[in-house]
Design an enzyme around this catalytic site. Structure first.
Site, mmCIF file in Angstrom:
data_model
loop_
_atom_site.group_PDB
_atom_site.id
_atom_site.type_symbol
_atom_site.label_atom_id
_atom_site.label_comp_id
_atom_site.label_asym_id
_atom_site.label_seq_id
_atom_site.Cartn_x
_atom_site.Cartn_y
_atom_site.Cartn_z
ATOM 1 N N ASP A 174 -24.602 -18.310 25.665
ATOM 2 C CA ASP A 174 -23.252 -18.739 25.329
ATOM 3 C C ASP A 174 -22.500 -17.444 24.995
ATOM 4 O OD1 ASP A 174 -21.065 -20.307 24.372
ATOM 5 O OD2 ASP A 174 -21.809 -20.013 22.325
ATOM 6 N N ASP A 224 -18.995 -17.130 22.989
ATOM 7 C CA ASP A 224 -18.335 -17.110 21.674
ATOM 8 C C ASP A 224 -19.345 -17.424 20.576
ATOM 9 O OD1 ASP A 224 -15.633 -16.705 22.630
ATOM 10 O OD2 ASP A 224 -15.683 -18.768 23.354
HETATM 11 C C1 BG6 Z 1 -16.005 -22.217 22.972
HETATM 12 C C2 BG6 Z 1 -15.519 -22.001 21.551
HETATM 13 O O1 BG6 Z 1 -16.819 -21.151 23.363
HETATM 14 O O2 BG6 Z 1 -14.896 -22.294 23.863
HETATM 15 C C3 BG6 Z 1 -14.526 -23.080 21.164
HETATM 16 O O3 BG6 Z 1 -16.628 -22.037 20.670
HETATM 17 C C4 BG6 Z 1 -13.399 -23.130 22.176
HETATM 18 O O4 BG6 Z 1 -14.024 -22.816 19.882
HETATM 19 C C5 BG6 Z 1 -13.977 -23.355 23.573
HETATM 20 O O5 BG6 Z 1 -12.493 -24.190 21.883
HETATM 21 C C6 BG6 Z 1 -12.897 -23.371 24.662
HETATM 22 O O6 BG6 Z 1 -12.267 -22.124 24.712
HETATM 23 P P1 BG6 Z 1 -10.994 -21.788 25.563
HETATM 24 O O7 BG6 Z 1 -10.980 -20.280 25.616
HETATM 25 O O8 BG6 Z 1 -11.212 -22.395 26.944
HETATM 26 O O9 BG6 Z 1 -9.807 -22.376 24.905
HETATM 27 MG MG MG Z 2 -20.453 -20.539 20.929
#
Ligand code: BG6
Ligand code: MG
Length: 223
Positions: free
Chosen positions: A11, A13
């Site tokens: 993953d 984030d």
């Molecule tokens: C995830 C995060 O990796 O991505 C979430 O943990 C986030 O917090 C999700 O909402 C979607 O991200 P994005 O960049 O598509 O808005």
């Molecule tokens: Mg994550």
């Protein structure tokens, strides 16, 4: 290969970089426009949840119902703010030890890919200086179903041609661990959240406190 480990999927984030606070700032700003104050505690529930899923939760907590067009507008606005928040991300924002863990995989010829629910994953992985290391990337723009559905990881495994039951998924969110388990992967929790262990085969606290050898040994114990 250590413990029968054939491949890894990361993953992004919370595992390779920490963007949670940047998402928080942008969602809180949006919440305030709706007259809702997003608390850090509630924000934790958004970890690993897709953009649309996060907005739905915030609207629920705010007691608001909006039509699809308005929701899209709000998501676009939140993402504009988020993009300016991630503008200054750089190599300094790699989680400590993440790159050395990738080095260990390289030395052992263990392939790895990215499985992120974020639609900004390709931008972020480039900004933190790891894009050249990821040959296989599946992100929120490539899937129909968000975590806890396993689609993102299954797609990555299919691209990599690896055997799912011998592939470890590293995830900091409960939604992602549920996805990994549903897909049949080895689910490795990453971080210090106490709720990870309920959904993971085992948990590693951070990259500096572990090694490929240790992870191999933990996987061998599962079999
Ligand atoms: C995830 C995060 O990796 O991505 C979430 O943990 C986030 O917090 C999700 O909402 C979607 O991200 P994005 O960049 O598509 O808005
Ligand atoms: Mg994550």
């Amino acid at each position: 290969m250590p413990g029968g480990l054939e491949a890894c999927i990361f993953d992004l984030d919370g595992v390779l970089t920490d963007t949670a606070d940047l998402h928080f700032k942008s969602w809180r700003r949006l919440g305030r426009e709706l007259g809702y104050e997003l608390s850090p505690e509630k924000n934790r529930e958004l970890k690993g949840v897709s953009r649309a899923g996060s907005l739905d939760l915030i609207l629920k907590w705010a007691g608001r119902e909006l039509d699809a067009g308005k929701k899209q507008q709000l998501m676009d606005r939140k993402n504009q703010w988020y993009l300016s928040e991630i503008e200054n991300l750089g190599e300094k924002d790699q989680l400590p030890g993440a790159a050395s863990f990738l080095d260990q995989l390289d030395r052992n010829n263990i392939p790895y890919g990215l499985g992120s629910g974020s639609k900004n994953a390709r931008t972020i992985v480039k900004k933190i200086g790891l894009a050249h290391r990821f040959k296989w990337v599946v992100d929120g723009t490539d899937v129909q179903k968000s975590k806890p559905d396993p689609e993102v990881f299954v797609k990555a495994a299919n691209l990599m041609g690896c055997k799912i039951c011998n592939t470890a998924v590293f995830e900091d969110s409960v939604a992602g661990l549920i996805a990994a388990r549903k897909g049949g992967f080895i689910a490795v929790g990453f971080g210090t959240d106490s709720n990870l262990s309920d959904h993971a085969d085992f948990v590693v606290e951070n990259w500096e406190k572990t090694s490929l050898d240790e992870i191999g040994a933990l996987i061998a114990e599962l079999n």
